[in-house]
Design an enzyme around this catalytic site. Structure first.
Site, mmCIF file in Angstrom:
data_model
loop_
_atom_site.group_PDB
_atom_site.id
_atom_site.type_symbol
_atom_site.label_atom_id
_atom_site.label_comp_id
_atom_site.label_asym_id
_atom_site.label_seq_id
_atom_site.Cartn_x
_atom_site.Cartn_y
_atom_site.Cartn_z
ATOM 1 N N LYS A 74 0.802 -1.220 0.000
ATOM 2 C CA LYS A 74 0.000 0.000 0.000
ATOM 3 C C LYS A 74 0.838 1.274 0.000
ATOM 4 C CE LYS A 74 -3.948 -0.443 0.131
ATOM 5 N NZ LYS A 74 -5.047 -0.819 -0.795
HETATM 6 N N1 PMP Z 1 -3.120 -7.347 2.613
HETATM 7 C C1 PMP Z 1 -2.953 -6.368 3.519
HETATM 8 C C2 PMP Z 1 -2.206 -6.683 4.786
HETATM 9 C C3 PMP Z 1 -3.481 -5.081 3.291
HETATM 10 O O1 PMP Z 1 -3.319 -4.111 4.215
HETATM 11 C C4 PMP Z 1 -4.201 -4.839 2.116
HETATM 12 C C5 PMP Z 1 -4.802 -3.487 1.871
HETATM 13 N N2 PMP Z 1 -6.023 -3.293 2.549
HETATM 14 C C6 PMP Z 1 -4.375 -5.902 1.195
HETATM 15 C C7 PMP Z 1 -3.812 -7.129 1.476
HETATM 16 C C8 PMP Z 1 -5.223 -5.777 -0.058
HETATM 17 O O2 PMP Z 1 -4.858 -4.756 -0.917
HETATM 18 P P1 PMP Z 1 -5.940 -3.994 -1.799
HETATM 19 O O3 PMP Z 1 -6.556 -2.942 -0.912
HETATM 20 O O4 PMP Z 1 -5.159 -3.398 -2.903
HETATM 21 O O5 PMP Z 1 -6.951 -4.976 -2.247
#
Ligand code: PMP
Length: 365
Positions: free
Chosen positions: A74
């Site tokens: 992120k």
């Molecule tokens: N894994 C973790 C630990 C995250 O913090 C996030 C983001 N919320 C994700 C996966 C998934 O990413 P996305 O928001 O791009 O779907």
């Protein structure tokens, strides 16, 4: 894969000019101007020990996003959304960035704000780890904890509170990872290009968890443009409703421990037409797999990485020699030092048995 006969639903018009800013890949600099230059260019690692232990015929590779400056995938969108807002003139010195997040977007944004001098306010459900809160505070972010059980559209949810603060604080902006095109674009321009290059364009399946869905959407769209036969597998924890078909989402809205993935609504940036197949996972298998990735591969990843690898192994067992499966590991074990990394925490929740003796007869726990 079981559904290899299913055609990709993605349609691409590559002749159309992008209405968005394109951020081309740049090689890592010898000396970074700021640590924001150390976002992207993450390693791709062959899971050799797990491939052997599971008797896989295909190759299984992990894109290790926890090597980004703030410790997660992120960081890419934190940097991108702030810089897009600066370039458009929306975000200016003296302004405030507010974001509802499960923590990692907050860390990415707070990192960018710390370096660039903006005030950052992060609204974060209670479920998310104290480790994330400590990192956010250290980066100078102000934090508001919100009840985990609040529905996304309730005024007391992390989204509801962010919207109220946005109304109250002059010159504040919610960059809004749930709707901001910069979220999937960070992965379309960045993460997916890196994966394509690291694999020399040779990959059959990619497996990723979804929270906002920005990672899945951006990566899937670019890879499907470049590799028409690639299959995209989305992973969704039991308790979330992101998976399709709907019948997969049994026990919707039951609480689960893995952080950062799954939701009780479909975020705007998640384009589920790009996902060929969804796999549901449980906390226990996810967290045990995260510990296994650390123990067997030395990959110091977080719980949602375990989730993705559970699904990736399921898919990889259906692939043959010469085929390649890539799995994305979103964040670092740093976020969970007092959670799944702690034996007592695992045992209290029934994810592990207490071991009283080791083979030498010494008490271990
Ligand atoms: N894994 C973790 C630990 C995250 O913090 C996030 C983001 N919320 C994700 C996966 C998934 O990413 P996305 O928001 O791009 O779907």
């Amino acid at each position: 894969m079981t559904d290899s006969s299913r055609p990709s639903k993605c349609t691409v018009n590559s002749a159309a000019p992008s209405p968005h800013r394109v951020v081309p890949l740049t090689p890592p600099p010898k000396i970074c101007n700021t640590i924001l230059d150390h976002i992207g260019n993450t390693p791709m690692v062959r899971l050799s020990n797990i491939m052997a232990a599971e008797g896989l015929q295909c190759e299984l590779l992990a894109k290790c996003e926890y090597f980004n400056a703030g410790g997660s995938v992120k960081d890419r969108i934190g940097k991108r959304m702030v810089e897009d807002a600066e370039i458009s003139g929306r975000l200016q010195q003296g302004h405030t960035v507010i974001e509802p997040t499960s923590g990692n977007t907050g860390i990415g944004l707070a990192l960018a704000c710390a370096i660039k001098g903006y005030r950052a306010i992060i609204t974060l459900p209670e479920k998310m780890s104290q480790e994330k809160v400590n990192v956010l505070r250290a980066l100078g972010a102000e934090i508001v904890r919100t009840p985990t059980e609040a529905a996304w559209d309730a005024p007391e949810s992390h989204i509801g509170v962010a919207m109220r603060l946005n109304k109250e604080i002059p010159n504040s902006h919610i960059l809004n990872q749930y709707t901001n095109p910069g979220n999937p674009l960070a992965h379309y321009d960045g993460t997916a290009e890196e994966i394509y290059n690291q694999c020399d364009g040779k990959l059959d399946v990619i497996v990723m968890g979804a929270g906002t869905g920005g990672t899945v959407t951006g990566i899937a769209r670019k890879l499907k443009e470049r590799i028409p036969n690639v299959k995209v597998v989305g992973v969704d924890p039991v308790g979330s409703i992101l998976a399709e078909p709907e019948s997969l989402n049994v026990n919707a809205n039951q609480p689960y421990a893995v952080e950062g993935i799954g939701y009780d609504f479909i975020p705007t940036v998640l384009d589920r037409t790009l996902v060929d197949r969804w796999i549901k996972t449980t906390d226990k298998e996810s967290l045990l797999m995260a510990r296994r990735l650390i123990r067997e591969e030395g990959l110091l990843c977080g719980g949602s990485s375990g989730t993705a690898v559970v699904a990736a192994l399921q898919v990889a067992k259906e692939l043959g020699p010469g085929q390649r499966c890539v799995v994305l590991l979103p964040d670092s074990t740093r976020n969970y030092m007092t959670k799944f990394l702690n034996d007592d925490w695992m045992i209290e929740r029934g994810f592990m048995e207490r071991q009283t003796e080791d083979p030498l007869g010494n008490a271990t726990i």
